[in-house]
Scaffold this active site. Structure first.
Site, mmCIF file in Angstrom:
data_model
loop_
_atom_site.group_PDB
_atom_site.id
_atom_site.type_symbol
_atom_site.label_atom_id
_atom_site.label_comp_id
_atom_site.label_asym_id
_atom_site.label_seq_id
_atom_site.Cartn_x
_atom_site.Cartn_y
_atom_site.Cartn_z
ATOM 1 N N LYS A 156 1.901 0.305 7.485
ATOM 2 C CA LYS A 156 2.409 -1.042 7.223
ATOM 3 C C LYS A 156 3.496 -1.426 8.232
ATOM 4 C CE LYS A 156 3.606 0.068 3.012
ATOM 5 N NZ LYS A 156 3.188 1.476 3.012
ATOM 6 N N THR A 157 4.509 -0.571 8.312
ATOM 7 C CA THR A 157 5.628 -0.909 9.180
ATOM 8 C C THR A 157 5.233 -0.877 10.649
ATOM 9 O OG1 THR A 157 6.901 0.305 7.579
ATOM 10 C CG2 THR A 157 8.059 -0.428 9.521
ATOM 11 N N SER A 189 -4.474 3.125 -18.181
ATOM 12 C CA SER A 189 -5.787 3.524 -17.677
ATOM 13 C C SER A 189 -6.207 4.938 -18.078
ATOM 14 C CB SER A 189 -5.838 3.384 -16.154
ATOM 15 O OG SER A 189 -5.047 4.359 -15.556
ATOM 16 N N GLY A 194 2.803 5.525 4.602
ATOM 17 C CA GLY A 194 2.125 6.161 5.734
ATOM 18 C C GLY A 194 0.794 5.555 6.122
ATOM 19 N N VAL A 195 0.428 4.389 5.530
ATOM 20 C CA VAL A 195 -0.851 3.801 5.906
ATOM 21 C C VAL A 195 -0.697 2.810 7.061
ATOM 22 C CG1 VAL A 195 -2.008 4.133 3.708
ATOM 23 C CG2 VAL A 195 -0.646 2.074 4.080
ATOM 24 N N GLY A 203 0.832 -1.202 0.000
ATOM 25 C CA GLY A 203 0.000 0.000 0.000
ATOM 26 C C GLY A 203 0.857 1.237 0.000
ATOM 27 N N PRO A 204 0.235 2.390 -0.184
ATOM 28 C CA PRO A 204 0.991 3.643 -0.255
ATOM 29 C C PRO A 204 1.684 3.977 1.076
ATOM 30 C CG PRO A 204 -1.379 4.033 -0.404
ATOM 31 C CD PRO A 204 -1.199 2.571 -0.367
ATOM 32 N N LYS A 245 -7.822 5.332 -6.423
ATOM 33 C CA LYS A 245 -8.140 6.415 -7.356
ATOM 34 C C LYS A 245 -9.412 7.146 -6.931
ATOM 35 C CE LYS A 245 -5.894 4.379 -11.371
ATOM 36 N NZ LYS A 245 -6.072 3.627 -12.609
HETATM 37 P P1 ADP Z 1 4.111 2.817 6.234
HETATM 38 O O1 ADP Z 1 5.018 1.737 6.746
HETATM 39 O O2 ADP Z 1 2.861 2.261 5.607
HETATM 40 O O3 ADP Z 1 4.777 3.803 5.355
HETATM 41 P P2 ADP Z 1 4.046 3.666 8.989
HETATM 42 O O4 ADP Z 1 3.802 2.342 9.606
HETATM 43 O O5 ADP Z 1 5.413 4.206 9.043
HETATM 44 O O6 ADP Z 1 3.558 3.645 7.483
HETATM 45 O O7 ADP Z 1 2.974 4.690 9.600
HETATM 46 C C1 ADP Z 1 3.189 6.059 9.710
HETATM 47 C C2 ADP Z 1 2.553 6.591 10.970
HETATM 48 O O8 ADP Z 1 1.128 6.569 10.877
HETATM 49 C C3 ADP Z 1 2.889 5.788 12.206
HETATM 50 O O9 ADP Z 1 3.179 6.666 13.238
HETATM 51 C C4 ADP Z 1 1.634 5.009 12.521
HETATM 52 O O10 ADP Z 1 1.511 4.785 13.881
HETATM 53 C C5 ADP Z 1 0.536 5.896 11.971
HETATM 54 N N1 ADP Z 1 -0.588 5.089 11.475
HETATM 55 C C6 ADP Z 1 -0.766 4.651 10.209
HETATM 56 N N2 ADP Z 1 -1.905 3.932 10.095
HETATM 57 C C7 ADP Z 1 -2.472 3.914 11.317
HETATM 58 C C8 ADP Z 1 -3.667 3.319 11.850
HETATM 59 N N3 ADP Z 1 -4.481 2.603 11.102
HETATM 60 N N4 ADP Z 1 -3.916 3.514 13.150
HETATM 61 C C9 ADP Z 1 -3.076 4.234 13.922
HETATM 62 N N5 ADP Z 1 -1.950 4.818 13.490
HETATM 63 C C10 ADP Z 1 -1.630 4.664 12.202
#
Ligand code: ADP
Length: 765
Positions: free
Chosen positions: A354-355, A672, A351-352, A348-349, A715
């Site tokens: 994942k990590t 697309s 900041g969602v 996924g994009p 999208k």
């Molecule tokens: P990614 O690995 O997808 O780039 P991160 O895991 O680094 O994103 O997430 C970025 C920040 O957003 C983190 O501080 C995380 O705690 C917060 N965050 C993202 N999604 C959520 C969620 N569903 N609930 C709570 N915090 C979230």
């Protein structure tokens, strides 16, 4: 000025000499009194040390001599403390103290200046002493000498040298209290003489020890001294000791028998390798790895599925599919004994979450975790290590991660699995395959370690931004879980339930001090961030709170903050993004497409224009090969159907057509935009604008069929953010609408089509 009255700063464990400086750090809430005391740069004050030891003292325990000093620097440092630098000016006599509130104020006068013949003699003696002292005392170098100014008086010289000598607090106080420079010089000479005596004594002992020893004993003696010094410094001791240590560690290490044997052999090799051989360091380093790898060190998984669920729910909002998968894994594990960990891949994009979710999984299960990124790696040795014959060899990132995690069964996060590259140095993806393949990874062999390490109990979680960029051989082994963009409302919920409480806590604030209203959070989401995830949102909330903390501290405000839209703009400035797009007639030849970019989904306006020419097609902007083909197809389709679209063929023959896709708007290539390009061209050729609250996505064929596309959810969420009201989608993508949140669906009208004619009919009806 001969005398005066100044505020007093009592120092309990420091002494400041005239011509010297001290640095102190205050926590500005608790040391407010002292901060009040020294407010402006250059302000003068009196520094005194209490006569008695200990924290508490009263007015009668303050001395009759102090140091007049001035504030040289006052700095608020980012950790919330205040740093001050105070410079000593001269000794003063204090004749009385007064207490006003919590502060002391004292009347002082400068001691009388004296210049006697005796002082001159003492000056010369002291200089000689300093010379001698510098000669004998190691580390005393020229630092002192370079500071001595010929114009110094005896008293000033004395103060300067005193700061270089190792004295305890009480002795230093004596120096301060001695107003008479002659008295101080005597103290100083006394202390320097004592130092010199000790140094001489040490020398003598050394010489006599050396004399009584033969060569062999001497070496032993020197070695022993080295050992003592190294031990003092906490460094590894002599080779014998090292061997003893290695054996001790090896005997305690829990590992397979094969590893025990290997370690024993290496220690034997270490013993027989001469001290001077460079090989010794190589063996030492290898043993260090072998002895510190967690060969058989397990953590026990949390067995309560309920607890794991609670823990995941508490750390992350939504993301149900991943959470569900983890709970399934645990449930099945409880029913069977030997279950392989799943190899999840969160796609996924940015900041969602994942990590951070992967880390939360480790925490919820009670496992340790390790995290590596494989983005940009083009060398397989990065994954599986270099052979030891290679200079500067090291194990690969997998073994390094395992060592950091410290257990045999950690959660192992591999970030950016879609960003590896392949070149002559090898193919890191196929190396990673070996790591992730459950059939092989129980016998993973790193080139450096050379022995098998069992990775079968590791729970691998990979992350990627784009599914189609994950090397296909890896994709096969992974359980792909899509984590898609959040809608504004989801972001609002995440902010309320997670980000705001977390950031409040990190800024030392409570919900009783600061409340951010929902409309304010929404304003931040819409006006200050443009992203699929919540990383920027988190940063903006942090910025807002940081500014509030600063205001509370600096302006001594202690009100309750209720942050509304106005306050957001007050603290964060004017919004960066305008989010409310007004529906207008739009421009001729400009039509909104939809793209999947690093921000998640976004609108992608495609612009076309024409000018006199010979019917050529000119393409500019960020178009990949597939997109260029789409443009060709769109044009050919229009040329073949001019009658249906009521377009004058002459225009196509006598003009060149120019299609532009804005730079940076799209990060990947794809078909697309086909329907969008077609619509923009028709708009241009018919000279009729298309409403800019309409967007469309779909591949087009030469015969005008509209084929399905990927990433519809992203999208559509992006389009919603941009204020789009109507979207044309391929018929075959209708199933994807199920995934789209209701709050988005209710604002947008979807029209599904299977041929381009249907779009045309709807727009130019
Ligand atoms: P990614 O690995 O997808 O780039 P991160 O895991 O680094 O994103 O997430 C970025 C920040 O957003 C983190 O501080 C995380 O705690 C917060 N965050 C993202 N999604 C959520 C969620 N569903 N609930 C709570 N915090 C979230």
């Amino acid at each position: 000025m001969e005398n005066g009255k100044l505020k007093v700063l009592v120092l309990n464990d420091m002494v400041l000499f005239p011509k010297n400086e001290i640095r102190m750090e205050y926590d500005n809430i608790y040391d407010k009194e002292i901060l009040d005391l020294i407010n402006t740069i250059d302000e003068e004050m009196l520094l005194v040390n209490p006569i008695n030891d200990g924290e508490s003292f009263n007015i009668t325990q303050l001395p009759k001599v102090g140091v007049l000093a001035r504030l040289k620097l006052k700095l608020n440092v980012p950790n919330g403390k205040t740093r001050v630098v105070i410079e000593g000016i001269s000794r003063v006599e204090i004749y009385d103290y007064e207490k006003s509130d919590a502060l002391y104020v004292a009347n002082y006068k400068f001691p009388k200046k004296t210049t006697s013949k005796k002082e001159k003699d003492y000056y010369n003696v002291l200089i000689k002493f300093i010379d001698k002292y510098i000669d004998k005392v190691p580390n005393m170098g020229n630092a002192i000498m370079s500071q001595i100014d010929k114009t110094y008086s005896l008293g000033e010289l004395c103060d300067l040298v005193t700061t270089y000598i190792n004295l305890d607090f009480n002795r230093k106080k004596k120096y301060i209290e001695a107003i008479d420079p002659i008295k101080r010089t005597e103290l100083l000479i006394e202390d320097m003489t004592e130092d010199l005596r000790l140094i001489d004594l040490e020398r003598k002992i050394e010489i006599s020890v050396e004399k009584g020893l033969n060569e062999q004993q001497k070496e032993y003696y020197l070695r022993e001294r080295l050992r003592v010094i190294e031990e003092e410094l906490g460094e590894v001791s002599s080779k014998d000791d090292e061997i003893r240590n290695l054996k001790k560690k090896a005997s305690k290490l829990k590992c397979p028998t094969k590893i025990t044997t290997r370690i024993r052999d290496e220690i034997a090799r270490f013993e027989t390798t001469p001290q001077a051989s460079p090989e010794l360091a190589v063996i030492r380093e290898y043993l260090d790895w072998m002895l510190n790898l967690p060969w058989k060190k397990y953590t026990k998984d949390e067995s309560s599925i309920k607890k794991v669920k609670e823990s995941l729910d508490a750390s992350h909002y939504a993301l149900d599919e991943v959470k569900e998968r983890i709970l399934e894994y645990l449930s099945v594990k409880q029913n069977t004994n030997n279950l392989r960990s799943p190899i999840l891949c969160l796609v996924g994009p940015p900041g969602v979450g994942k990590t951070s979710l992967a880390i939360a999984i480790a925490n919820a299960l009670g496992r340790n975790y390790a995290k590596i990124s494989v983005g940009g790696i083009n060398d397989e040795a990065e994954i599986i290590g270099h052979r030891r014959t290679y200079i500067g060899a090291n194990p690969g990132r997998i073994i390094q991660g395992i060592k950091r995690a410290g257990t045999t069964n950690p959660v192992f996060i591999i970030d950016e699995i879609d960003k590896m590259t392949k070149d002559i140095k090898g193919d890191p993806a196929s190396a990673l395959l070996e790591v992730l393949d459950p059939e092989q990874n129980a016998h993973f062999s790193d080139h450096y370690i050379e022995e098998e390490f069992d990775l079968s109990q590791v729970m691998f979680i990979a992350t990627a931004n784009y599914l189609d960029q994950i090397p296909y051989e890896l994709k096969d082994r992974l359980e792909i879980i899509n984590v898609s963009s959040y809608t504004e409302y989801e972001k609002l919920d995440i902010a309320k339930t997670h980000l705001v409480p977390k950031e409040l806590d990190e800024h030392g604030l409570t919900p009783l001090q600061v409340v951010i209203e929902d409309e304010a959070i929404m304003h931040i989401i819409r006006g200050y961030t443009k992203e699929a995830g919540v990383r920027e949102l988190e940063r903006m909330i942090a910025t807002l709170l940081r500014k509030i903390v600063k205001e509370i501290l600096v302006e001594q405000k202690n009100n309750f903050y209720s942050i509304d839209i106005k306050e957001v703009e007050h603290f964060l400035g004017k919004p960066k993004y305008s989010y409310l797009k007004k529906a207008t007639k739009g421009d001729i030849g400009v039509v909104n497409g939809l793209a999947y970019t690093v921000f998640g989904g976004d609108i992608l306006p495609i612009e076309v224009t024409l000018y006199k020419g010979k019917g050529d097609l000119i393409l500019t902007g960020s178009l990949g090969e597939v997109m260029q083909e789409s443009c060709q197809i769109a044009l050919s389709y229009i040329k073949a159907n001019t009658k249906n679209f009521k377009i004058d063929e002459k225009i196509l023959k006598e003009n060149d057509i120019h299609i532009h896709v804005p730079e940076g708007a799209i990060s990947k290539d794809g078909p697309s935009a086909g329907v969008t390009v077609t619509t923009a061209l028709i708009s241009l050729l018919k000279n009729k604008a298309v409403d800019n609250s309409i967007a469309m996505t779909g591949e087009i064929t030469l015969r005008g069929k509209v084929l399905p596309i990927g990433g519809l959810k992203e999208k559509v969420i992006g389009a919603h953010r941009a204020g789009i009201k109507k979207i044309f989608i391929p018929n075959e993508n209708l199933v994807d609408l199920d995934e789209i949140p209701e709050e988005v669906k209710k604002d947008i009208k979807f029209i599904s089509v299977s041929t381009y004619k249907e779009i045309y009919g709807r727009i130019y009806r």
